[in-house]
Design an enzyme around this catalytic site. Structure first.
Site, PDB file in Angstrom:
ATOM      1  N   TYR B 292       0.843  -1.203   0.000  1.00 44.34           N
ATOM      2  CA  TYR B 292       0.000   0.000   0.000  1.00 44.34           C
ATOM      3  C   TYR B 292       0.874   1.247   0.000  1.00 44.34           C
ATOM      4  O   TYR B 292       1.726   1.427   0.867  1.00 44.34           O
ATOM      5  CB  TYR B 292      -0.878  -0.015   1.240  1.00 44.34           C
ATOM      6  CG  TYR B 292      -2.042   0.944   1.212  1.00 44.34           C
ATOM      7  CD1 TYR B 292      -3.307   0.507   0.839  1.00 44.34           C
ATOM      8  CD2 TYR B 292      -1.897   2.269   1.593  1.00 44.34           C
ATOM      9  CE1 TYR B 292      -4.398   1.373   0.838  1.00 44.34           C
ATOM     10  CE2 TYR B 292      -2.983   3.145   1.596  1.00 44.34           C
ATOM     11  CZ  TYR B 292      -4.227   2.687   1.218  1.00 44.34           C
ATOM     12  OH  TYR B 292      -5.292   3.543   1.228  1.00 44.34           O
ATOM     13  N   TYR B 342      -5.848   5.996  -6.646  1.00 47.82           N
ATOM     14  CA  TYR B 342      -5.994   5.800  -5.206  1.00 47.82           C
ATOM     15  C   TYR B 342      -7.429   5.398  -4.922  1.00 47.82           C
ATOM     16  O   TYR B 342      -8.332   6.229  -4.879  1.00 47.82           O
ATOM     17  CB  TYR B 342      -5.627   7.095  -4.475  1.00 47.82           C
ATOM     18  CG  TYR B 342      -5.896   7.114  -2.987  1.00 47.82           C
ATOM     19  CD1 TYR B 342      -5.116   6.369  -2.114  1.00 47.82           C
ATOM     20  CD2 TYR B 342      -6.913   7.892  -2.453  1.00 47.82           C
ATOM     21  CE1 TYR B 342      -5.346   6.399  -0.744  1.00 47.82           C
ATOM     22  CE2 TYR B 342      -7.151   7.934  -1.084  1.00 47.82           C
ATOM     23  CZ  TYR B 342      -6.359   7.185  -0.234  1.00 47.82           C
ATOM     24  OH  TYR B 342      -6.595   7.233   1.115  1.00 47.82           O
TER      25      TYR B 342
END
Ligand SMILES: [Zn+2]
Lengths: 135, 388
Positions: B292, B342
């Site tokens: 991430y 995102y």
């Protein structure tokens, strides 16, 4: 009634666990919590002692002195209430707790890990506040 | 190995395009992604009986269910912690299916994060919930954005590891290199150099603009069913080998400043330990990973925490090319959240599914086992996905 009359401070987002800290700033004191049972200090307010689970605690006044453990300089986007670039420091206080505070008033390029700092008191609008300076 | 290890599989995935302005409601994005995932799996909407998503998702599960023509929703759950949630709904699905609570669980994340609201703005004037009083306590010092909170963590990581912003630039360059050859990526065809990274504006020192993920509109969904069912469906099953959450002592929501190591490390290590134990695997068994990247530098302590290199060694591990396709641990082949979009990490889950099926644009040859992680510096989650 204003917030100051009801809670003793004007911090915009607080609850009954955090009120003591902001009330301390109103009287020029930097407060932590000390567990009434095992005497462990805690800075980030909490209703219970993580060491012994006691709900009993008393206010403990910090000296305001410590050393910078980490920091950031906020550049973007604009911050409500602060000019940018704005330094924020995470300080290991000499009493052994960690405290996050602003360091506006000090040139950002002078802020460094390990530097000795001391808290002083100010107001931001109608809210009592503190900030760190080089000791 | 844990009871649910490899007992369930991702049978389908779907996604919208990723943009700066989707031009439609978040609910519509969610529904488009869910319907695409169901079509990919070859499962009728009427079979969906479970939904798991993020607390931060604005789309009610009952509204998604109404839109797709669902019949009988028996399991619905949400995971908090923003991007720390990513892999936890997979765990929820795996547990629900393995326990016999539900049979077809849909996981989605849909957001108009760029066109309708922006996470990077200062957080203030919030109702005094337990989480918000902590944000406000730090906010009174002018620490008000996720970038500044992560900047505080990463500055100390730099002190302890010797890593520099120049080291962090290597990850940004890699993410944008991968995005440059991914037509779904916002930064398709737009690679950057180390110099571009170093010259990009400072956001929250030590984080430059090119350390920060994008702001995106878009949605991703996956469908989870039992491994048995998945084997009878049209896609190659992507098994959930392991899925875990991690929030050891001192972990707070972008505010874990009171523990010994404030780097985004402890929560990742805690999730990693569970994953490897659940799956009976080791870091050396991981062929490729999706780590991430809300902020690219967080990948460095992440590589250390998930066991791919020793503490403090990520800067050399990255610089030595280990994260390239063909390297020891190909990473974020879709371009990550710096390069593709995102979507709170769900686009990374989708990329892992494509890689494991062998259908990714930047395909790693022969990949069978992948790690996927969620946001760090918050209570987190992670999963190991694999194919036979
Ligand atoms: Zn105690």
């Amino acid at each position: 009634m204003t917030a100051t009359e009801t809670r003793g401070h004007n911090a915009p987002c607080s609850n009954r666990d955090f009120d003591f800290f902001y009330r301390g700033l109103e009287s020029g004191r930097l407060l932590a919590q000390r567990c009434s049972r095992c005497a462990t200090l805690r800075s980030l307010p909490s209703p219970a002692c993580g060491q012994c689970q006691s709900l009993e605690w008393e206010e403990f006044e910090l000296s305001g002195e410590g050393r910078v453990f980490s920091y950031t300089i906020h550049h973007h986007p604009p911050l409500p209430g602060f000019a940018v670039p704005h330094p924020v420091v995470l300080v290991d206080m000499i009493e052994g707790v960690r405290l996050l505070g602003p360091m506006d008033g000090t040139p950002p390029d002078e802020v460094a890990i390990g530097m000795s700092v001391r808290a002083d008191f100010t107001r931001r609008g109608d809210v009592a506040a503190f900030r760190f300076r080089k000791a | 190995m844990t009871h649910f290890s490899s007992k369930t599989a991702i049978a389908g995935y779907g996604a919208t395009e990723f943009s700066k302005n989707s031009g439609r409601s978040e609910l519509r994005l969610a529904v488009e992604a869910v319907l695409a995932a169901l079509a990919d799996a070859g499962i009728a909407a009427g079979e969906v009986d479970g939904i798991s998503t993020y607390t931060m998702d604005n789309n009610g599960e009952q509204e998604v269910f109404r839109a797709i023509g669902g019949r009988n929703l028996k399991f619905f759950s949400r995971i908090a912690q923003g991007g720390g949630a990513t892999c936890a709904p997979l765990q929820q699905a795996a547990m629900a299916i393995t326990c016999g609570i539900a049979d077809v669980v849909v996981v989605y994340r849909a957001m108009n994060e760029r066109s309708e609201y922006r996470f990077g703005q200062p957080m203030h004037a919030l109702p005094p919930t337990s989480d918000n009083v902590v944000f406000a306590y730090h906010g009174m010092s002018g620490l008000m954005t996720p970038a500044a909170m992560m900047g505080m963590m990463m500055r100390r990581y730099m002190q302890d590891s010797g890593a520099t912003s120049h080291d962090f630039a290597h990850y940004a360059v890699l993410a944008r290199k991968h995005a440059a050859t991914n037509p779904q990526a916002f930064f398709y065809g737009k690679p950057i150099t180390i110099e571009d990274h170093q010259a990009s504006r400072m956001i929250a020192d030590p984080l430059h603009l090119l350390d920060c993920c994008q702001e995106s509109d878009g949605a991703v969904a996956v469908v989870v069913v039992s491994a048995e069912r998945a084997r009878d469906l049209r896609q190659k099953p992507v098994y959930i080998r392991a899925a875990a959450q991690g929030s050891p002592a001192g972990t707070l929501g972008l505010s874990g400043f009171y523990r010994d190591n404030i780097a985004p490390y402890d929560e990742c290590a805690a999730a990693g330990r569970q994953l490897y134990a659940q799956a009976g695997l080791m870091p050396k068994d991981i062929d490729a990973a999706i780590l991430y990247d809300h902020f690219g530098p967080s990948v460095f302590p992440g590589l250390e925490a998930y066991g791919f290199c020793e503490k403090g060694e990520a800067k050399a591990f990255v610089k030595d090319g280990n994260l390239e396709i063909g390297g020891r641990l190909p990473l974020n082949m879709h371009g990550g959240q710096l390069g593709e979009a995102y979507i709170h990490g769900m686009n990374g889950v989708a990329e892992a599914v494509r890689q494991l099926r062998g259908t990714a644009v930047n395909q790693v040859p022969g990949v069978r086992t992948m790690l996927v992680t969620a946001g760090s510096g918050v209570p987190t989650s992670a999963a190991i996905l694999g194919v036979d």
